[in-house]
Design an enzyme around this catalytic site. Structure first.
Site, PDB file in Angstrom:
ATOM      1  N   HIS A   1       0.612  -1.600   0.213  1.00  0.00           N
ATOM      2  CA  HIS A   1       0.114  -0.028  -0.063  1.00  0.00           C
ATOM      3  C   HIS A   1       0.968   1.089  -0.200  1.00  0.00           C
ATOM      4  O   HIS A   1       0.511   2.643   0.322  1.00  0.00           O
ATOM      5  CB  HIS A   1      -1.001  -0.186   1.187  1.00  0.00           C
ATOM      6  CG  HIS A   1      -1.810  -1.471   1.784  1.00  0.00           C
ATOM      7  ND1 HIS A   1      -1.351  -1.954   2.191  1.00  0.00           N
ATOM      8  CD2 HIS A   1      -2.720  -1.187   0.676  1.00  0.00           C
ATOM      9  CE1 HIS A   1      -2.300  -3.039   1.933  1.00  0.00           C
ATOM     10  NE2 HIS A   1      -3.287  -2.815   1.444  1.00  0.00           N
TER      11      HIS A   1
ATOM     12  N   ASP B   1      34.629 -31.052  13.955  1.00  0.00           N
ATOM     13  CA  ASP B   1      33.916 -32.192  13.307  1.00  0.00           C
ATOM     14  C   ASP B   1      35.361 -33.166  12.481  1.00  0.00           C
ATOM     15  O   ASP B   1      34.552 -32.797  10.804  1.00  0.00           O
ATOM     16  CB  ASP B   1      32.839 -32.697  12.550  1.00  0.00           C
ATOM     17  CG  ASP B   1      32.778 -34.090  12.878  1.00  0.00           C
ATOM     18  OD1 ASP B   1      33.707 -35.231  12.308  1.00  0.00           O
ATOM     19  OD2 ASP B   1      31.372 -34.603  12.497  1.00  0.00           O
TER      20      ASP B   1
ATOM     21  N   HIS C   1      35.177 -37.029  10.308  1.00  0.00           N
ATOM     22  CA  HIS C   1      34.219 -37.103   9.247  1.00  0.00           C
ATOM     23  C   HIS C   1      35.008 -37.110   8.280  1.00  0.00           C
ATOM     24  O   HIS C   1      34.883 -38.459   6.693  1.00  0.00           O
ATOM     25  CB  HIS C   1      33.055 -36.288   9.136  1.00  0.00           C
ATOM     26  CG  HIS C   1      32.845 -35.131   8.347  1.00  0.00           C
ATOM     27  ND1 HIS C   1      33.668 -34.699   9.052  1.00  0.00           N
ATOM     28  CD2 HIS C   1      32.804 -35.153   7.357  1.00  0.00           C
ATOM     29  CE1 HIS C   1      33.472 -32.798   8.248  1.00  0.00           C
ATOM     30  NE2 HIS C   1      33.524 -33.279   7.673  1.00  0.00           N
TER      31      HIS C   1
ATOM     32  N   HIS D   1      34.568 -37.192   2.327  1.00  0.00           N
ATOM     33  CA  HIS D   1      35.373 -36.854   1.608  1.00  0.00           C
ATOM     34  C   HIS D   1      36.438 -37.812   1.128  1.00  0.00           C
ATOM     35  O   HIS D   1      37.182 -37.066   0.280  1.00  0.00           O
ATOM     36  CB  HIS D   1      35.801 -35.308   2.678  1.00  0.00           C
ATOM     37  CG  HIS D   1      34.956 -34.878   3.114  1.00  0.00           C
ATOM     38  ND1 HIS D   1      33.331 -34.889   2.284  1.00  0.00           N
ATOM     39  CD2 HIS D   1      34.749 -33.909   4.169  1.00  0.00           C
ATOM     40  CE1 HIS D   1      32.750 -33.391   2.737  1.00  0.00           C
ATOM     41  NE2 HIS D   1      33.068 -33.095   4.090  1.00  0.00           N
TER      42      HIS D   1
ATOM     43  N   ASP E   1      28.450 -33.565   2.914  1.00  0.00           N
ATOM     44  CA  ASP E   1      27.896 -33.650   4.514  1.00  0.00           C
ATOM     45  C   ASP E   1      26.708 -33.477   4.368  1.00  0.00           C
ATOM     46  O   ASP E   1      25.987 -33.665   4.936  1.00  0.00           O
ATOM     47  CB  ASP E   1      28.736 -31.897   5.101  1.00  0.00           C
ATOM     48  CG  ASP E   1      30.162 -31.861   4.857  1.00  0.00           C
ATOM     49  OD1 ASP E   1      30.663 -33.073   5.048  1.00  0.00           O
ATOM     50  OD2 ASP E   1      30.916 -31.062   4.795  1.00  0.00           O
TER      51      ASP E   1
HETATM   52  S1  FES Z   1       1.853  -0.161   3.046  1.00  0.00           S
HETATM   53 FE1  FES Z   1       0.206  -1.723   3.346  1.00  0.00          FE
HETATM   54  S2  FES Z   1       1.595  -3.787   4.204  1.00  0.00           S
HETATM   55 FE2  FES Z   1       2.774  -2.279   3.932  1.00  0.00          FE
HETATM   56 FE   LIG Z   2      32.864 -32.125   5.502  1.00  0.00          FE
END
Ligand code: FES
Ligand SMILES: [Fe+2]
Length: 450
Positions: A120, A222, A225, A230, A374
Site C-alpha cells: 500500500h 568434526d 568425518h 570425503h 556433508d
Molecule cells: S503498506 Fe500495507 S502492508 Fe505495507
Molecule cells: Fe565435511
C-alpha cells in the site's frame, strides 16, 4: 510505542522445563538426545531465547560500503534489513511493514534513499523510521502518528574486523565480550593483511532438509568425518598419478571450545587451498603468509594453517587466506537455508582471487564436492530421527571426553583434533541460552553485563 523487543529468556509457555532441557545433553557422560533436532517446541524456544538474544552475523563491511547501501539477511526466521547510514554507521531493522506485515524491501541488496512497501506504499527511511503513508489525510484523517509505526530496530550493531553483527537484545554484552576468546581464532581469517578482507560478489543460497545445528556442530570440531565422508572427493582432486594415501586429512590438529559456545578445529598444513593451483599456493605460502606472520605471530599462522569454526549460534567459517563464510538459517526444525559467501584477503591479486574462488566453489558451495558429502549425511540423519525409537535412543558425543586441557599457546579449552570438545561446549551454551532468564544467569559474559 517502543520498537524494542522483550528479550528476557522465557520458557514458561513451553512444554520444556529447565531440568528437561538440561537432560538433553549430558557432557559428563558424553550423550546427546536426538530430539534436539526434531522437537518443535525446542525449535520455538531456540528462535526466541537463542536467536532473539545472540549476536547474529549480518553482512561483511565491503558489501555495504556507501550510505544507502543495504543487504537483507535473517536472524532466526526474522528478515532483517541492514543499511549503511549517512554517518557511516550501520542500522538494522525488521523487514516487516507495520501496516499489514508485507516485507518493506523485497530486494536482496542495493542502494536506496527510502524503502517503500509494495502493498500500500508506506515509506521508511534508511534507519527504519516510517516517514510517509499514502492518503494520510483521506484514509487516516491525519490521526496516525508515524513515529509510532516503525519496525523493531536492532538494539546493537557492531563490527569485528569486517564482519557486522547485530542483536535484538539491549542487555547483550558487547560483541567482543560475546565473542570472547574466539577473536584470537577469528583473526586467523580476518587480520592477516593490513588491507583486511573483502567479500566477493554474490551469495549462494540453498535449502537442505536437516536441522541447522547439524551443520553448526560439524563446523565446530568434526575432523573425524573427513577421511571417510570425503574420501572419494579428496582422491578425485589429487594430481594425476598421485598416491591415493595422500588424500588424507592432517592428523596433527587441535580443537578449541569455550563457555561462550564458539569453537573451531585447526591443523598445521595448508591443506584447504591445495586445489587452488600453483599460482594461488605461491601467494598463500609466500607474501600472504609473510604478512600474516608479522601481524599474527607464528602460532596463529604456522600452527593454524587451516581451520573450520562456528561462532555461536549459526555462523561458520572455513579455510585460510580465502575462506567461505556461511550462515545456517533455521527454517523449521527439519530445514536449513544455507547462505554462503567467499571472503578473500584484500591484498590478493585478481588471478589468485579467481583461483581461490573456483577452488572454494568446487569444494564448498551448492555444487561443491565436500558440501554434497556433508549435506547427504545431515539429510539422512534427519530422516532417521523421524522414528519414535530413534528419538528415544541417545547418541554418543563423548570423543575426547576427559582429555580437555589448557595450552598457553591457545586461549580457551583445547583438545586433540579428533575430539568432540567444541560441540560439547557449543551444546552447553545452547542449553544455557535456552534456559537462562538473563545474561547474568549464564556462565560466560557475566562480568560484561553486571
Ligand atoms: S503498506 Fe500495507 S502492508 Fe505495507
Ligand atoms: Fe565435511
Amino acid at each position: 510505542m517502543s520498537s524494542s523487543t522483550n528479550t528476557n529468556g522465557d520458557f514458561q509457555s513451553s512444554k520444556w522445563t529447565k531440568e528437561g532441557i538440561n537432560g538433553l545433553i549430558d557432557n559428563d557422560r558424553g550423550t546427546l538426545d536426538p530430539r534436539i533436532y526434531v522437537d518443535k517446541d525446542l525449535y520455538e524456544l531456540e528462535l526466541k531465547n537463542i536467536f532473539g538474544r545472540s549476536w547474529n552475523f549480518l553482512a561483511h563491511e565491503t558489501q555495504i560500503p556507501n550510505p544507502g547501501d543495504f543487504f537483507q539477511n535473517y536472524i532466526g526466521e526474522d528478515a532483517v534489513l541492514v543499511v549503511r547510514q549517512a554517518d557511516g554507521s550501520v542500522s538494522g531493522f525488521l523487514n516487516m511493514c507495520r501496516h499489514r506485515g508485507m516485507k518493506i524491501c523485497r530486494t536482496d541488496c542495493g542502494n536506496a534513499k527510502t524503502f517503500t512497501c509494495s502493498y500500500h506504499g508506506w515509506s521508511y527511511d534508511r534507519a527504519g523510521n516510517l516517514i510517509n503513508v499514502p492518503m494520510k489525510k483521506e484514509a487516516y484523517r491525519n490521526e496516525i502518528k508515524l513515529e509510532d509505526w516503525g519496525p523493531p530496530k536492532l538494539e546493537k550493531v557492531e563490527s569485528y574486523k569486517g564482519l557486522i553483527f547485530g542483536t535484538w537484545d539491549p542487555n547483550a554484552p558487547s560483541l567482543t565480550s560475546y565473542l570472547g576468546p574466539m577473536t584470537f581464532y577469528l583473526d586467523h581469517y580476518l587480520d592477516r593483511s593490513g588491507e583486511g578482507t573483502r567479500a566477493l560478489g554474490g551469495v549462494h543460497k540453498w535449502v537442505i532438509p536437516s536441522n541447522w545445528k547439524m551443520a553448526a556442530e560439524q563446523f565446530c570440531d568434526d575432523m573425524y568425518h573427513v577421511d571417510y565422508s570425503h574420501a572419494s572427493a579428496m582422491i578425485a582432486q589429487l594430481p594425476e598419478g598421485a598416491d591415493p594415501s595422500m588424500a588424507s586429512f592432517p592428523k596433527d590438529g587441535n580443537q578449541f571450545g569455550c563457555a561462550e559456545g564458539h569453537a573451531c578445529s585447526f591443523w598445521s598444513s595448508p591443506f584447504s587451498n591445495a586445489g587452488s593451483g600453483p599460482a594461488a599456493m605461491e601467494f598463500i605460502m609466500g607474501p600472504e603468509r609473510e604478512e600474516a606472520l608479522q601481524r599474527l605471530g607464528k602460532v596463529r599462522v604456522a600452527e593454524i594453517a587451516g581451520m573450520n569454526s562456528t561462532v555461536f549460534p549459526n555462523f561458520s567459517l572455513l579455510g585460510a587466506g580465502a575462506f567461505t563464510i556461511r550462515t545456517w538459517h533455521p527454517k523449521g526444525p527439519d530445514e536449513t537455508e544455507i547462505w554462503s559467501m567467499i571472503i578473500v584477503n584484500a591484498s590478493a591479486p585478481d588471478g589468485v582471487v579467481q583461483a581461490l574462488r573456483k577452488n572454494i566453489i568446487r569444494t564448498f558451495s551448492p555444487s561443491g564436492t565436500f558440501e554434497q558429502d556433508d549435506t547427504e549425511n545431515w539429510a539422512e540423519m534427519q530422516r532417521v530421527f523421524r522414528g519414535t525409537k530413534a528419538q528415544s535412543t541417545s547418541l554418543n558425543s563423548g570423543m575426547g571426553l576427559g582429555h580437555a586441557r589448557q595450552d598457553e599457546r591457545f586461549p580457551g579449552t583445547i583438545n586433540f583434533g579428533y575430539a568432540e570438545e567444541g560441540a560439547r561446549l557449543f551444546y552447553r551454551r545452547w542449553k544455557e541460552m535456552l534456559t537462562a532468564p538473563t545474561w547474568r544467569d549464564m556462565s560466560a559474559t557475566l562480568k560484561e553485563v553486571s
